[in-house]
Design a protein around this motif. Structure first.
Motif, PDB file in Angstrom:
ATOM      1  N   GLU A 246       1.597  -1.281  -0.011  1.00 50.34           N
ATOM      2  CA  GLU A 246       0.256   0.039  -0.220  1.00 50.34           C
ATOM      3  C   GLU A 246       0.966   0.929   0.417  1.00 50.34           C
ATOM      4  OE1 GLU A 246      -1.498   1.376   3.145  1.00 50.34           O
ATOM      5  OE2 GLU A 246      -0.248   0.283   4.675  1.00 50.34           O
ATOM      6  N   TRP A 247       0.462   2.329  -0.980  1.00 48.31           N
ATOM      7  CA  TRP A 247       0.729   3.636   0.401  1.00 48.31           C
ATOM      8  C   TRP A 247       0.472   3.862   1.884  1.00 48.31           C
ATOM      9  CZ3 TRP A 247      -0.047   8.139  -3.764  1.00 48.31           C
ATOM     10  CH2 TRP A 247       0.972   7.610  -5.669  1.00 48.31           C
ATOM     11  N   LYS A 248       1.400   4.455   2.378  1.00 51.31           N
ATOM     12  CA  LYS A 248       1.560   5.133   3.337  1.00 51.31           C
ATOM     13  C   LYS A 248       0.302   6.260   3.220  1.00 51.31           C
ATOM     14  CE  LYS A 248       4.880   5.115   6.227  1.00 51.31           C
ATOM     15  NZ  LYS A 248       6.484   4.721   6.364  1.00 51.31           N
ATOM     16  N   SER A 249       0.234   6.491   2.178  1.00 54.73           N
ATOM     17  CA  SER A 249      -0.747   8.207   2.444  1.00 54.73           C
ATOM     18  C   SER A 249      -1.042   8.690   1.194  1.00 54.73           C
ATOM     19  CB  SER A 249      -0.930   9.145   3.510  1.00 54.73           C
ATOM     20  OG  SER A 249       0.524  10.072   2.763  1.00 54.73           O
ATOM     21  N   LEU A 250      -2.244   9.057   0.655  1.00 56.98           N
ATOM     22  CA  LEU A 250      -2.722   9.771  -0.259  1.00 56.98           C
ATOM     23  C   LEU A 250      -1.297  10.727  -1.194  1.00 56.98           C
ATOM     24  CD1 LEU A 250      -6.278  10.643  -0.909  1.00 56.98           C
ATOM     25  CD2 LEU A 250      -4.973   8.959  -1.665  1.00 56.98           C
TER      26      LEU A 250
END
Ligand SMILES: *[C@@H]1O[C@H](CO)[C@@H](O)[C@H](O)[C@H]1NC(C)=O
Ligand SMILES: *[C@@H]1O[C@H](CO)[C@@H](O)[C@H](O)[C@H]1NC(C)=O
Ligand SMILES: *[C@@H]1O[C@H](CO)[C@@H](O)[C@H](O)[C@H]1NC(C)=O
Ligand SMILES: *[C@@H]1O[C@H](CO)[C@@H](O)[C@H](O)[C@H]1NC(C)=O
Ligand SMILES: *[C@@H]1O[C@H](CO)[C@@H](O)[C@H](O)[C@H]1NC(C)=O
Ligand SMILES: *[C@@H]1O[C@H](CO)[C@@H](O)[C@H](O)[C@H]1NC(C)=O
Ligand SMILES: *[C@@H]1O[C@H](CO)[C@@H](O)[C@H](O)[C@H]1NC(C)=O
Length: 840
Positions: A178-182
Motif C-alpha cells: 500500500e501507499w502510506k497515504s495519499l
C-alpha cells in the motif's frame, strides 16, 4: 537483415516522435526524461505515460506511470522512487554508462535505480502498452530476456498481465504494498502476495501479521474466493511449479480497463465503467474473511449467530460471553485422539469449506483420495486431508499438520464447480456421535415441519403437497407417486394415486415407459433434437395419439439426481398457469431420467431476440404481450399458495413461446420451494452468468429479489434486442452498464431495438426502462417485487421512483453486507418457519 530493418524502423520512428512532441516513446543513453523540461514517456497506444508528479498535497516529486487517457486523480499505477522523493524539479531519468536505468536529482544524487543483472550493449527503455516499463537490449523482444521491468517491482497496483508471486530461480518476489497515504507513496504496512510453501496461497499481511488469506488454488479458483474464477471479463492463471509460483489476471475484452489496488484497509478490483472506477471486488468482505477470526477448529459461518461455530466433534475452548476475543480462542477436540490404534481413528467429511491455512501442509498432485487418507492415517500429526484439485471430480492430495486454522463455511457455489470437502481426523467414537447428531437434527427438522403444518392448518392455508412429501421423505418412505416396478401401458399413461393417513391426495403424474418415449422421439435421433438444455438434450416427440411433446433427457453425468428430478417433476406438475410450461409426465427406468413437457412450436425467446437471421419480434404489441406473460408467470411462482417458488435461472432461453407467441416460463428443475430440503450441503448455485444478482452469484443468497434481478435483465434484453453478456457495442461492461449510462444522460431512447416496426410511445418505453433499472439495482431491498412491477406498468413514468445504481458489476464493500442481506434470504427450513411466523 531483419535486425537491420527493425533497428532502422524503430530509430526513424523515435526521431520522428522525439521531434514532434515532448512525449517520447523510448529512453536511450542519449535521450533522457527530465522533470524541469517536462518531458514524458508514452506507450505506443498512448494508454500509459511515465512522468514526474507530486501526489496529493505533497510538494515532493516522484517518477511514476499513470493512465494517460483517464481523467481524475486515481491514475497512478506505479512509482519508481517510492522510498526517496525528490524535493525539487531536478529529477532526471537516464540510462547511465553502465547500462542501468537511474533517477538522478540535484548533485547527481541517485534517487532510484533499476539494476539490471547484465551489462547492456544497446540499452533502450520503453513503456509498453500493458503499462510495463522495460529496459532491454534494443534488438531483444523476448520478455523473458528483459534486463529489468517495472512489473517485477509492483507498487500498490496490479495490472492485467502482471505476475504476482515468486520467481523461485532468482528469489524475486512480486508483492503489492500500500501507499502510506495519499500524499506519500512509500510502502506502508499492508501487503498482498503469495506465501510459498507446499500448497501456496495468496495472503494479505499487515506488517508481519496475516490479515486475510485466499485459500489455496484448487484448479479453478482460490478455495476462499470462488468468485475469482474465469468470467466473461476476467481470465485468471495460477502457476505453481519448481521454478515459479505466480498468479495473474487478464482482461478478455480489449476495450475494458481494469486494475487491482491494495489500499490501507483492503484489496480492491476496479473496472473503468462509464467514466468512473467501479469496484468489482473488495477483500476482505466480512468478519469471516479476517484471518483466523474463529481460532483453531472454529468454523466461521456468516449466516449463523454467533458466527463462530466449532467444527463438529469439537467444543469451544472456553465458554465465554461470545465476544470476539473469546471466539478467537477456538475449539478443541471433545476427546483424546488416539494415535496408534488406527481402528479408533475416523475422518469426518465437511462440505464446502474454505481450506484451512496451508502453512503446515503437504501436497502430492498425483495421489488420489484413498491414498491420501492412508497417508494421513499413518502420520500422527496429520489432522486433515482433502483433494487438492476439484476439477473432474477431484484429484491430488493435500494434508494438514497441526491445528486447523482459518476455516470458513463458503457460500454455496455454482453447480459446475465441485464442492470443496475436507476430511478431519477425529476419534471414531466422536465421528459416530456426529452422525447420530445429524440424524437427530433431521428429526428436529421433522418436528419443525409438523409445526409449520399445524400453523398452516390453523390459518386455513392449504398445505403444500411438496412439504408433505418432504416430511414423509424424512421417514424414508417412498411416497413419490410413480414407481419403478410399474409397467407403463402402451399409451404411456398411468395415474397412480396414493393417499396417506388423513392426508390430502398425493399428486398424480403420468408415467411413460422408456420404450414409448424412445419410439416417440424416433430413438432420440439427432433430427428430433430441439436443443441442449442445462441438464441435457431436449427432443421433439410424437405420442401415439399424435400429440407433440418435448422430451428432456437428463444427462447421466449431469448433477441432477433422483432428488432434483423429483423436485422438478413434483413442482411443475403442481403448477398450472398459462404462462408456465406444462409437464405431461416422466419416465424413470434404469439409468434414464426423462421429463415430458408440452411441445411449444415457437422455440424460446432468445431465438427470436438474438438469432442473427430470424432476428426480431418486430411489433411492440407482441413484445409487451410477452413481457406481461412473463410477469404473470413469475407472479404466480412467487405467490402460489402463499409459498414462494424462486426460479433461480430466469433467462431468455428459458422463456418458451407457443404458436400465438404466449410466453411460458420453463425449467423449474432449479426452482426450490422456500421450505428447502433442510440440508445445507445441497445448496448449490445454479444460474446463468449475466442474469444472476450479485448477492446470489457471490454469496449464494437467493430470494424473490434475485428473480426480480434476472427479470430486469430480461426486460432490458427484450426492449433492446441485445444480450446482456457478450455486449460489445460500447465501452460498457454489459447491457446493464450501457442502459444505466444512457439513463443518466437522458438518452434511454437509444436503447430501443432498431428493428421495431412500430415505435412505442416515448413515455411508455421510458417507463419500461425505468422499471428494468429498478429491478437490477445493486441492493436487493431496493428492488421491487413482481407485484410492485405489475402496478408500475400502469403508472405514469413521472410517478415511478428513480433507480439507484445497478449491479452491473460485482462490486461491494464490507458495509454492504449489512444485516438485511443475511439470514432471511438463505433458503433453509428454519427460515421458512421464521418467515411464516412473522408474516402470517
Ligand atoms: C507538462 O506536460 C503535461 C502534458 O504533456 C501538461 O499537462 C502539463 O501542464 C505540463 N506541465 C508544465 C509545468 O508545463
Ligand atoms: C546538494 O548539495 C549541497 C551541498 O552539498 C547540499 O546543501 C544540498 O542539500 C544538496 N541538495 C540535494 C537535493 O541533495
Ligand atoms: C540497485 O543496487 C544498489 C547498489 O547495489 C542498491 O542500493 C539499490 O537498492 C538497488 N536497486 C534496486 C531497485 O534493486
Ligand atoms: C486465458 O489465459 C490463458 C493463459 O494465458 C490462455 O491460454 C487462454 O486462452 C485465455 N483465455 C481467454 C478466454 O482469453
Ligand atoms: C480503501 O478503499 C475503499 C474503497 O474505495 C474505501 O472504502 C476505504 O476507506 C479505503 N481505505 C482506506 C484506509 O483509505
Ligand atoms: C506422490 O504420489 C505418487 C503416487 O502415489 C508417488 O509415486 C510419488 O512418489 C509421490 N510424490 C511424493 C513427492 O511423495
Ligand atoms: C509426519 O509428518 C511430519 C511433517 O511432514 C513429519 O515431520 C513426520 O516425520 C511424519 N511422521 C511420520 C511418522 O511419518
Amino acid at each position: 537483415m531483419d535486425i537491420f530493418a527493425s533497428v532502422f524502423l524503430s530509430s526513424s520512428l523515435l526521431v520522428f516522435s522525439f521531434v514532434s512532441s515532448d512525449a517520447a516513446d523510448s529512453i536511450t543513453q542519449s535521450r533522457f526524461l527530465s522533470d524541469i523540461e517536462n518531458t514524458t514517456l508514452v506507450s505506443k497506444d498512448r494508454g500509459f505515460v511515465l512522468w514526474f508528479f507530486s501526489p496529493g498535497n505533497s510538494n515532493n516529486r516522484y517518477l511514476g506511470i499513470w493512465y494517460n487517457n483517464i481523467p481524475g486523480k486515481f491514475r497512478v499505477v506505479w512509482v519508481a522512487n517510492r522510498l526517496k522523493p525528490i524535493p525539487d524539479s531536478s529529477g532526471v531519468l537516464m540510462v547511465n554508462s553502465a547500462g542501468s536505468l537511474v533517477l538522478l536529482s540535484q548533485n547527481e544524487t541517485v534517487s532510484w535505480s533499476a539494476n539490471s543483472t547484465k551489462q547492456a550493449r544497446n540499452p533502450i527503455v520503453e513503456l509498453l502498452v500493458s503499462g510495463n516499463l522495460v529496459l532491454r537490449e534494443e534488438d531483444e523482444e523476448n520478455p523473458e530476456n528483459y534486463l529489468w521491468q517495472s512489473f517485477d517491482y509492483p507498487s500498490d497496483t496490479w495490472l492485467p498481465g502482471m505476475k504476482l508471486g515468486w520467481d523461485l530461480r532468482t528469489g524475486l518476489e512480486r508483492r503489492l504494498t500500500e501507499w502510506k497515504s495519499l500524499d506519500d507513496p512509500s510502502p506502508g504496512e499492508m501487503s498482498w502476495g503469495i506465501e510459498v510453501h507446499n500448497y501456496p496461497e495468496l495472503v494479505m499481511e499487515k506488517g508481519s501479521q496475516k490479515y486475510f488469506r485466499s485459500g489455496p488454488w484448487n484448479g479453478i479458483f482460490f478455495s476462499g474466493m470462488p468468485w475469482l474464477q474465469a468470467s466473461p471479463l476476467f481470465n485468471y492463471t495460477f502457476v505453481s511449479n519448481k521454478d515459479e509460483v505466480h498468479f495473474m489476471f487478464e482482461i478478455t475484452k480489449i476495450s475494458v480497463i481494469a486494475r487491482a489496488v491494495l489500499n490501507q484497509s483492503m484489496y480492491l478490483t476496479y473496472v473503468w465503467v462509464d467514466g468512473e472506477w467501479e469496484v468489482y471486488l473488495s477483500l476482505p468482505r466480512d468478519e469471516c474473511d479476517v484471518y483466523n477470526f474463529c481460532g483453531a477448529y472454529g468454523n466461521c459461518i456468516i449466516s449463523e449467530s454467533p458466527i463462530c461455530q466449532c467444527v463438529e466433534g469439537f467444543k469451544p475452548v472456553s465458554r465465554g460471553t461470545g465476544d470476539p476475543e473469546e471466539w478467537s480462542r477456538g475449539c478443541e477436540g471433545k476427546s483424546q485422539l488416539s494415535c496408534e490404534d488406527k481402528d479408533k481413528i475416523g475422518f469426518l467429511k465437511l462440505v464446502g469449506l474454505k481450506m484451512p491455512a496451508t502453512t503446515y501442509s503437504w501436497l502430492n498432485e498425483s495421489m488420489n483420495l484413498g491414498e491420501c487418507r492412508v497417508k494421513c492415517l499413518n502420520n500422527c500429526s496429520c489432522m486433515a486431508f482433502a483433494n487438492s484439485y476439484i476439477r473432474d471430480g477431484g484429484s491430488g492430495c493435500a494434508i494438514w499438520f497441526g491445528d486447523l486454522t482459518d476455516i470458513r463455511q463458503m457460500p454455496p457455489y455454482r453447480q459446475d464447480a465441485n464442492s470443496q470437502d475436507v476430511y478431519i481426523r477425529m476419534p471414531a467414537s466422536e465421528q459416530a456421535n456426529s452422525i447420530k447428531k445429524e440424524v437427530k437434527n433431521k428429526q428436529k427438522t421433522k418436528v419443525v415441519v409438523i409445526v409449520v403444518v399445524a400453523i398452516a392448518v390453523v390459518f386455513g392455508v392449504l398445505m403444500i403437497p411438496y412439504c408433505i412429501w418432504k416430511r414423509s421423505n424424512f421417514r424414508g418412505e417412498d411416497l413419490i407417486s410413480f414407481d419403478f416396478s410399474n409397467r407403463a401401458t402402451e399409451r404411456g399413461l398411468i395415474n397412480k394415486k396414493r393417499t396417506g393417513k388423513g392426508r390430502t391426495k398425493e399428486m398424480e403424474l403420468p408415467l411413460f415407459s422408456f420404450s414409448s418415449v424412445s419410439t416417440a422421439t424416433n430413438y432420440f435421433s439427432a433430427s428430433n433434437k430441439l436443443g441442449e438444455g442445462g441438464f441435457g438434450p431436449v427432443y421433439k416427440g410424437s405420442l401415439l395419439n399424435g400429440q407433440l411433446v418435448a422430451v428432456k433427457r437428463l444427462s447421466r453425468k449431469s448433477g441432477q439426481g433422483w432428488e432434483e428430478l423429483k423436485n422438478e417433476a413434483m413442482l411443475i406438475a403442481k403448477l398450472q398457469h398459462k404462462n408456465l410450461v406444462k409437464l405431461l409426465g416422466c419416465c424413470i427406468e434404469r439409468d434414464e431420467k426423462i421429463l415430458i413437457y408440452e411441445y411449444l412450436p415457437n422455440k424460446s425467446l432468445d431465438y427470436f431476440l438474438f438469432d442473427p437471421i430470424r432476428r426480431g419480434i418486430k411489433d411492440w404489441a407482441t413484445r409487451t404481450h410477452i413481457i406481461e406473460g412473463i410477469v404473470q408467470g413469475l407472479l404466480y411462482l412467487h405467490q402460489y399458495s402463499r409459498l414462494q417458488i424462486i426460479h433461480r435461472d430466469l433467462k431468455a432461453s428459458n422463456i418458451l413461446l407457443d404458436k400465438d407467441m404466449n410466453p411460458k416460463i420453463s425449467d423449474f428443475g432449479l426452482a426450490r420451494i422456500f421450505c428447502g430440503n433442510g440440508s445445507q450441503a445441497t445448496n448449490r448455485i445454479v444460474g446463468t452468468y449475466g442474469y444472476m444478482s450479485p448477492e446470489y452469484a457471490m454469496e449464494g443468497l437467493f430470494s424473490i429479489k434475485s428473480d426480480v434481478f434476472s427479470f430486469g435483465v430480461l426486460l432490458l434484453e427484450i426492449l433492446s434486442g441485445k444480450k446482456n453478456t457478450g455486449f460489445y457495442q460500447s465501452d460498457s461492461i454489459n447491457l446493464i452498464g450501457y442502459a444505466w449510462n444512457l439513463w443518466k444522460s437522458n438518452r434511454s431512447l437509444e436503447l430501443m431495438d432498431p428493428i421495431l416496426g412500430d415505435t412505442p410511445p416515448t413515455n411508455v418505453f421510458l417507463s419500461y426502462i425505468n422499471i428494468a433499472l429498478l429491478c437490477v439495482q445493486e441492493n436487493a431491498v431496493d428492488r421491487p417485487t413482481i407485484s410492485d412491477v405489475i402496478s408500475m406498468f400502469n403508472k405514469e413514468p413521472a410517478l415511478l421512483p428513480s433507480p439507484k445504481k445497478p449491479a452491473f458489476s460485482f462490486g461491494r464493500g464490507m458495509e454492504d453486507l449489512g444485516s438485511s442481506k443475511r439470514k432471511p434470504e438463505i433458503c433453509s427450513l428454519n427460515d421458512m418457519t421464521v418467515s411464516i411466523l412473522e408474516a402470517r
